[in-house]
Design a protein around this motif. Structure first.
Motif, PDB file in Angstrom:
ATOM      1  N   LEU A  36       0.854  -1.183   0.000  1.00 14.25           N
ATOM      2  CA  LEU A  36       0.000   0.000   0.000  1.00 14.25           C
ATOM      3  C   LEU A  36       0.889   1.232   0.000  1.00 14.25           C
ATOM      4  N   THR A  37       0.471   2.258  -0.727  1.00 15.33           N
ATOM      5  CA  THR A  37       1.252   3.492  -0.789  1.00 15.33           C
ATOM      6  C   THR A  37       0.343   4.680  -0.522  1.00 15.33           C
ATOM      7  N   ASN A  38       0.938   5.833  -0.358  1.00 11.29           N
ATOM      8  CA  ASN A  38       0.185   7.067  -0.158  1.00 11.29           C
ATOM      9  C   ASN A  38       0.064   7.881  -1.439  1.00 11.29           C
ATOM     10  N   ILE A  39       0.579   7.378  -2.550  1.00 13.36           N
ATOM     11  CA  ILE A  39       0.546   8.155  -3.781  1.00 13.36           C
ATOM     12  C   ILE A  39      -0.892   8.260  -4.288  1.00 13.36           C
ATOM     13  N   SER A  40      -1.253   9.455  -4.692  1.00 17.01           N
ATOM     14  CA  SER A  40      -2.601   9.723  -5.183  1.00 17.01           C
ATOM     15  C   SER A  40      -2.477  10.477  -6.497  1.00 17.01           C
ATOM     16  N   CYS A  41      -2.782   9.781  -7.615  1.00 21.30           N
ATOM     17  CA  CYS A  41      -2.604  10.376  -8.937  1.00 21.30           C
ATOM     18  C   CYS A  41      -3.880  10.247  -9.751  1.00 21.30           C
ATOM     19  N   ALA A  42      -4.066  11.190 -10.648  1.00 22.70           N
ATOM     20  CA  ALA A  42      -5.185  11.161 -11.586  1.00 22.70           C
ATOM     21  C   ALA A  42      -4.612  11.242 -12.997  1.00 22.70           C
TER      22      ALA A  42
END
Length: 193
Positions: A36-42
């Motif tokens: 699990l990571t904290n990266i949040s991309c669109a």
């Protein structure tokens, strides 16, 4: 997942009928791994594409004459449609430097039956597949594990951006041609490293 559960349930019921007089048991183990990571991309459409339904990007290949396209080895890519995908990461990107776009042609309209480097087309047209050109304008092998790799540009606050540039082109597959619609679809995944 629901189809799998239903198939397992049906198999289980059929198995009970067959094993009514016998007692048997099988043991096994499922092992799951993940991160699990904290990266949040669109991902958003850029040049050459337009938004479709949520999660879909439409690429207009245009009206192309068979005389303007060649076989995969012919390098006739003048009719290629440029595609640009814009990646915008709002958080958690500071530990990553690259975004890799990989394709799953087999989970889309499939690989072309006559040239496995190409995406199979649907519609009335025959004799053609859809190829992807990487940023170096080289035809990718969609049956393999090639990716389009792009540097993430970090913004110093945990976010990042990237422009993924590639192209799509019709390519002859070596069979008899027939005009008509030549559509296709293919899922993609963005991996961050």
């Amino acid at each position: 997942m629901k189809k799998l559960s239903l198939a397992v349930a049906v198999t289980g019921v059929l198995g009970l009928g067959v094993m009514a007089g016998a007692h048997a048991a099988n043991n096994g183990k499922l092992i799951f791994n993940g991160t699990l990571t904290n990266i949040s991309c669109a991902v958003a459409p850029g040049t050459g594409v337009s938004p479709g339904n949520p999660g879909e990007i439409n690429v207009d290949m245009g009206n192309v004459s068979f005389s303007d396209i060649g076989l995969s080895g012919a390098s006739r890519f003048e009719t290629a449609t440029p595609i640009q995908m814009l990646v915008n990461c709002s958080a958690g990107a500071d530990q990553y430097s690259t975004v890799k776009m990989r394709f799953a042609a087999r989970n889309g309209s499939g690989l072309d039956n006559n040239d496995a480097k190409l995406l199979r087309t649907t519609g009335a047209a025959d004799g053609v597949g859809i190829g992807l050109l990487n940023a170096s304008n080289k035809l990718m092998d969609l049956s393999g594990t090639e990716t389009i790799d792009t540097d993430l540009v970090l913004n110093g606050t945990g976010g990042a951006t990237a422009e993924i540039n590639f192209g799509a082109v019709y390519v002859l597959n070596g069979t008899t041609t027939n005009p008509g619609n030549a559509d296709g679809f293919m899922p993609f995944v963005l991996d961050y490293e």
